[in-house]
Every structure is written in structure tokens, then in C-alpha cells.
Design a protein around this motif. Sequence first.
Motif, PDB file in Angstrom:
ATOM      1  N   ASP A 100      34.306   1.630  40.382  1.00  0.00           N
ATOM      2  CA  ASP A 100      34.604   1.237  38.998  1.00  0.00           C
ATOM      3  C   ASP A 100      33.656   1.897  38.005  1.00  0.00           C
ATOM      4  OD1 ASP A 100      36.660  -0.395  39.938  1.00  0.00           O
ATOM      5  OD2 ASP A 100      35.319  -2.117  40.148  1.00  0.00           O
ATOM      6  N   ASP A 132      33.654   8.311  34.576  1.00  0.00           N
ATOM      7  CA  ASP A 132      35.044   8.739  34.740  1.00  0.00           C
ATOM      8  C   ASP A 132      35.554   8.515  36.150  1.00  0.00           C
ATOM      9  OD1 ASP A 132      34.750   9.581  32.166  1.00  0.00           O
ATOM     10  OD2 ASP A 132      34.606  11.724  32.637  1.00  0.00           O
ATOM     11  N   GLU A 134      36.596   6.436  39.377  1.00  0.00           N
ATOM     12  CA  GLU A 134      37.062   5.125  39.823  1.00  0.00           C
ATOM     13  C   GLU A 134      36.419   4.748  41.155  1.00  0.00           C
ATOM     14  OE1 GLU A 134      39.095   1.542  39.886  1.00  0.00           O
ATOM     15  OE2 GLU A 134      39.105   3.027  38.267  1.00  0.00           O
ATOM     16  N   LYS A 149      39.411   7.955  37.479  1.00  0.00           N
ATOM     17  CA  LYS A 149      40.192   6.913  36.840  1.00  0.00           C
ATOM     18  C   LYS A 149      41.508   7.496  36.349  1.00  0.00           C
ATOM     19  CE  LYS A 149      36.287   4.035  35.393  1.00  0.00           C
ATOM     20  NZ  LYS A 149      35.556   3.429  34.256  1.00  0.00           N
ATOM     21  N   LYS A 150      42.509   6.642  36.240  1.00  0.00           N
ATOM     22  CA  LYS A 150      43.852   7.116  35.929  1.00  0.00           C
ATOM     23  C   LYS A 150      43.885   7.911  34.628  1.00  0.00           C
ATOM     24  CE  LYS A 150      48.235   7.180  37.043  1.00  0.00           C
ATOM     25  NZ  LYS A 150      48.702   7.818  38.282  1.00  0.00           N
TER      26      LYS A 150
END
Length: 286
Positions: A100, A132, A134, A149-150
Motif C-alpha cells: 500500500d 506509487d 501497491e 497502483k492502478k
Amino acid sequence: MPGWLEVVIRSFVSLVILFTVSKIFIRKSFTQVTYFEFVCGIVIGAILALGSINLQIPIAYPIMGLLIWGFIPYFMGWLSIKSETFRNLAYGRGIPIIKDGKVLEDNMKQQRYSSDELLKQLRSKNVFQVADVEFAVLETSGDISVLLKKDYQPVTPKDMGIKVAPIKEPETVIMDGKILDEPLATIGKNRQWLEMELEKIGVAIENVYLGQVDSYGQLTVDLFDDKLKVPSPQQLPLLLANIKKCQADLEAFALQTNNPTAKAMYEKNADEMMVVLEKVEPYLKQ
């Protein structure tokens, strides 16, 4: 037997056995080799060196040692496939180090992995900001696998709802100026077709260094002479242009005629042609 001849024979026998061991037991690239397998490789090299030049050692001894040290990594690989417990014990498992967008410092310390090493690995993957990321895992090989991250992942045609043509492996039909008949037969082509395609672009077979046919039957070639330019395949763009022209002509006919029946027919066919165009256009665009 002269000493130099015995060294030659020993070296040749050792190389043959080493080649056999590497082909049968070792099927990984150098970056995938574990530390233990790397050490085994060093030991094998030392055995080969000593066995080749130390004539006081019977040749059977280094051969036996070479086989044993070559078989150990193979056996461990086979056993790791059968047992997850042994696999985790022998090779370890991936350790999460970012989750995260936050660095897991405890896991970093446990693996003796510094922040500089982490940032260096991220930069090698074109990631310059930890926030940046995830999820990131430190693999057993020492590399880092990164999931962005998406919002920061590259946009794909699927994300944009765009249909694209499927891509299949091209077949190499010409290599070093020689025709390869087996790949030609695989794609349902023959030498006559190949010669016609080469004639279209004005190239002789003996001048082609590499020739490949894609999944749509288009031939692309690379010539021995890099200064010569070869036109790119035009079959698909021409087909797309012809379909567009047909659709435009039908619309024009519908506008020009005063006959209601003919107008309705042209408009219907123009709409059907537009549907066909929308379906095939993603596959014909280059």
C-alpha cells in the motif's frame, strides 16, 4: 603416454561430461541460479581444473566428483517440485517489502536489505516514487517484483475499450538467404507464393538476411544491405481502404438516386458495410 596428451584427453572428457550435465541437469538462465547452485558451479569448475592438469589424480575421481556435484542441484530441484516444505527451506520464498505504498522496514531489516538497494531496484523498473507502488516482493533471486497502483499502471487497449487484433508468433521463412520449407508449410504457403511476394517488393531471395510471415500472411524482410529500404506490407491497409471506399460509395449512391426502393437498398447495404468495417478495422489497422 606423454603428459601433454593425457592433459588433452582429460580436458576433452571433462568438457563432454560438463556439457552433458549442463544440458540434462541445468535448465535455468544465469539470473535464475540460486546461491547454492552458483557455489556448485564453482566447485564443478575447480574439479574440472584440477582433474585436467593434475595427472597424479586418477581421471575417474574428477569424473565421479563432477557427476555428483552436477546431480545435487538437479535432485534438489526435483525434490522442491514434490515438496513445498523442502522448496521453502532450500530456496526460500518471496518477502513483501512494500505494501500500500509503505515500506515494510521489519522485513527489510530481516533480509538485510538497505533503502539504497530498494530505490535502485525500483529505478531499474522505472519506478521513482515508493508511494506509487501497491505491492513489491523481494524474490529469492534478489530481484524485486513490483505491482504499481492502478492509477500509475500503463493504459491498455482493454482499459480504453478498444479491440485489437490477436498476435501470434511469426514464422521465419527465410534465413541467411535460404528458404525454410517447414515454416512455409506450417502457415500453408509454398515457394511460389514466397517468390511472388518478394517480386512485389523487388527483392531477390539471396539478398534477404531474414524473412518472416505474420499471422495475417504478410511478409516482412531484412536485407543483408542495411542501406536498402524495403517498403512495408500494404495488404491490410489496402483492404481497409477498399472497405471504406465501398461503404462511402453506397452512401453516395443513396444520396444521388431518386428511386425510393434503390435508396432504401443502398442505405441498408451502407449500414451493413459500416457494421463490417467496425468489426474488422481493429484487425486491419497497423
